[in-house]
Design a protein around this motif. Structure first.
Motif, PDB file in Angstrom:
ATOM      1  N   GLU A 178     -22.227 -15.349  27.390  1.00 35.74           N
ATOM      2  CA  GLU A 178     -21.787 -14.183  28.167  1.00 35.74           C
ATOM      3  C   GLU A 178     -20.265 -14.079  28.194  1.00 35.74           C
ATOM      4  O   GLU A 178     -19.691 -12.985  28.101  1.00 35.74           O
ATOM      5  CB  GLU A 178     -22.376 -14.257  29.587  1.00 35.74           C
ATOM      6  N   LYS A 179     -19.611 -15.241  28.297  1.00 33.36           N
ATOM      7  CA  LYS A 179     -18.138 -15.228  28.278  1.00 33.36           C
ATOM      8  C   LYS A 179     -17.633 -14.849  26.897  1.00 33.36           C
ATOM      9  O   LYS A 179     -16.623 -14.156  26.750  1.00 33.36           O
ATOM     10  CB  LYS A 179     -17.602 -16.612  28.682  1.00 33.36           C
ATOM     11  N   ALA A 214     -18.043 -11.029  26.314  1.00 34.13           N
ATOM     12  CA  ALA A 214     -17.068 -10.309  27.133  1.00 34.13           C
ATOM     13  C   ALA A 214     -15.691 -10.370  26.475  1.00 34.13           C
ATOM     14  O   ALA A 214     -14.974  -9.362  26.403  1.00 34.13           O
ATOM     15  CB  ALA A 214     -17.009 -10.907  28.540  1.00 34.13           C
ATOM     16  N   GLY A 245     -13.965  -7.001  27.560  1.00 28.35           N
ATOM     17  CA  GLY A 245     -14.475  -6.511  28.846  1.00 28.35           C
ATOM     18  C   GLY A 245     -14.216  -7.480  29.991  1.00 28.35           C
ATOM     19  O   GLY A 245     -13.641  -8.548  29.800  1.00 28.35           O
ATOM     20  N   TYR A 246     -14.671  -7.103  31.177  1.00 24.72           N
ATOM     21  CA  TYR A 246     -14.474  -7.928  32.365  1.00 24.72           C
ATOM     22  C   TYR A 246     -15.526  -9.027  32.447  1.00 24.72           C
ATOM     23  O   TYR A 246     -15.235 -10.156  32.817  1.00 24.72           O
ATOM     24  CB  TYR A 246     -14.533  -7.031  33.610  1.00 24.72           C
ATOM     25  N   ALA A 247     -16.781  -8.697  32.116  1.00 19.80           N
ATOM     26  CA  ALA A 247     -17.867  -9.687  32.181  1.00 19.80           C
ATOM     27  C   ALA A 247     -18.987  -9.302  31.227  1.00 19.80           C
ATOM     28  O   ALA A 247     -19.195  -8.121  30.935  1.00 19.80           O
ATOM     29  CB  ALA A 247     -18.417  -9.782  33.606  1.00 19.80           C
ATOM     30  N   GLY A 248     -19.703 -10.338  30.752  1.00 20.05           N
ATOM     31  CA  GLY A 248     -20.820 -10.104  29.844  1.00 20.05           C
ATOM     32  C   GLY A 248     -22.124 -10.618  30.441  1.00 20.05           C
ATOM     33  O   GLY A 248     -22.117 -11.493  31.319  1.00 20.05           O
ATOM     34  N   VAL A 256     -21.752  -5.612  28.268  1.00 24.08           N
ATOM     35  CA  VAL A 256     -20.399  -5.964  28.714  1.00 24.08           C
ATOM     36  C   VAL A 256     -19.879  -4.806  29.550  1.00 24.08           C
ATOM     37  O   VAL A 256     -20.007  -3.642  29.146  1.00 24.08           O
ATOM     38  CB  VAL A 256     -19.451  -6.211  27.509  1.00 24.08           C
ATOM     39  N   ASN A 277     -16.583  -3.139  32.102  1.00 26.41           N
ATOM     40  CA  ASN A 277     -15.119  -3.165  32.087  1.00 26.41           C
ATOM     41  C   ASN A 277     -14.485  -3.323  33.471  1.00 26.41           C
ATOM     42  O   ASN A 277     -13.279  -3.178  33.599  1.00 26.41           O
ATOM     43  CB  ASN A 277     -14.579  -1.895  31.409  1.00 26.41           C
ATOM     44  N   ALA A 298     -19.464  -5.343  37.214  1.00 23.85           N
ATOM     45  CA  ALA A 298     -19.931  -6.714  36.960  1.00 23.85           C
ATOM     46  C   ALA A 298     -20.789  -7.201  38.124  1.00 23.85           C
ATOM     47  O   ALA A 298     -21.854  -7.795  37.929  1.00 23.85           O
ATOM     48  CB  ALA A 298     -18.739  -7.639  36.736  1.00 23.85           C
TER      49      ALA A 298
END
Ligand code: PLP
Length: 387
Positions: free
Chosen positions: A60-61, A64, A69-72, A213, A215, A220
């Motif tokens: 996930e990291k 992202a 992006g901010y988070a995955g 992902v 933003n 998130a």
């Protein structure tokens, strides 16, 4: 944002790329459902694997970072990822979808989300003025694919994002066909990117997986809550397979695209071929826009043989290229959108958007291009009308 200037490097070293405890150069498969707590409320960062798992977290990291992006978030399939993202909407909301969206995206809106009062409009995102005129007051989100399957229709992602944001819509881009190596929709203004990681990210036709992902922190938090509540998460072993696949994405894509470009040029000059759809051909719809927003034309090609050619014989005569659903693996695959990937779209809508019964879709693999072209050549020859 990635710590690495070049995507090729981030693919290998992004996210959490090693095991801190042992120094293992790969993140281990944490095949566990739960985690020991040191006391009531004293967790070591994980409590239950639906909520969080270190192997899944590494993936996930990574995604992202690759999408900027901010988070995955990792899910058990592309459709699980899309379903989770659509779960951000509420009863009474409308989603605009570009006219050639993946059949499953259409189906989940048409046959599942309609139970919950979420409606959809098939919009022409490739025609900006027409698209804006289709935005109604209840519209809350738009889903774009560019290039969109199976006619490889290109949408100007930045322009659609700008128009959509003016009307308060959430902009969701399905980036399955391009991957973050070729196109980064968040940088073009999208709010959310979704992937069927089953395709190029996995790359070996051995795992079904989905990624999303977002933003912003706000999205998130909402999507983390939905992921944990609805539970369609990706397992640790499949997360490991995806991380492994992603490491070689750049070299695979370079060869995939090189082969696709040659296959498109070959088909284009072939007397048996009526039409070729490939955004890497200079006379393709949206060629200039695609050049602006993506690294190249990608890998997917669709084409039609002239009237009189027997496409069934074409499919049956192929010896190397396999007839199968899906795409994005190292092996070349063909499919028949009208009866396979897009069968869930009603015939009259298929016809309206140009998915004819003679359309053939090719996912060019990374075999030697001479072998791919020779197989196409002999199968086209066998499909020729008897004279
Ligand atoms: C395959 C695909 C999906 C669905 O993903 P699954 O992993 O099969 O659930 C969604 N969008 C696109 C563009 C696809 O090609």
């Amino acid at each position: 944002m990635s710590r690495y200037e070049h995507t090729e490097t981030a693919l290998i070293h992004g996210g959490i790329s090693t095991d801190e405890r042992t120094g293992a150069v790969n993140v281990p498969i944490y095949q566990t459902s739960t985690y020991q707590q040191d006391g009531l409320g004293k967790m070591r960062g994980y409590e239950y694997s639906r909520t969080g798992n270190p192997t899944r977290e590494a993936l996930e990291k990574l995604i992202a970072e690759l999408e900027g992006g901010y988070a995955g978030f990792a899910f058990g399939s592309g459709m699980a990822a899309i379903t989770a993202v659509l779960s951000l909407l509420q009863s009474g909301d409308r989603v605009l979808i570009s006219s050639n969206v993946y059949g499953g995206t259409f189906r989940v809106l048409d046959k599942v989300f309609d139970h919950f009062g979420i409606t959809y409009t098939i919009a022409d995102t490739a025609d900006l003025a027409k698209y804006e005129s289709q935005i109604t007051d209840d519209a809350k989100a738009v889903i774009i694919e560019s290039p969109a399957n199976p006619l490889m229709t290109v949408t100007d992602i930045a322009a659609v994002a700008e128009i959509s944001h003016r009307h308060g819509l959430l902009v969701i881009v399905d980036n399955t066909f391009m991957t973050p190596y070729l196109q980064k929709p968040l940088a073009l203004g999208a709010d959310i990117v979704v992937h069927s990681a089953t395709k190029y990210l996995g790359g070996h036709s051995d795992v079904v997986a989905g990624l999303a992902v977002v933003n912003s922190e706000e999205l998130a938090q909402k999507l983390a809550f939905i992921q944990n509540s609805t539970g369609g998460v990706l397992g640790p072993f499949d997360s490991f397979l995806l991380i492994r696949g992603i490491k070689t994405l750049a070299v695979r894509m370079d060869r995939h695209v090189e082969n696709a470009q040659k296959a498109a040029e070959y088909l284009k000059q072939h007397p048996a071929v009526k039409t070729v759809y490939y955004p890497g051909l200079p006379d393709a719809q949206g060629y200039a826009i695609n050049r602006k927003q993506a690294k190249n034309g990608g890998v997917m090609i669709s084409f039609e043989l002239h009237e009189g050619y027997d496409i069934n014989r074409f499919f049956e005569s192929l010896q190397l290229i396999m007839l199968a659903e899906s795409l994005g693996g190292v092996e070349s695959l063909v499919c028949h959108p009208a009866t396979m990937t897009h069968a869930s779209i009603p015939a009259e809508i298929r016809k309206k958007v140009g998915i004819t019964d003679g359309l053939i879709r090719l996912s060019t693999g990374i075999e030697n291009i001479a072998d791919i072209l020779a197989d196409l050549e002999q199968a086209i020859g066998k499909a020729a009308p008897n004279v």
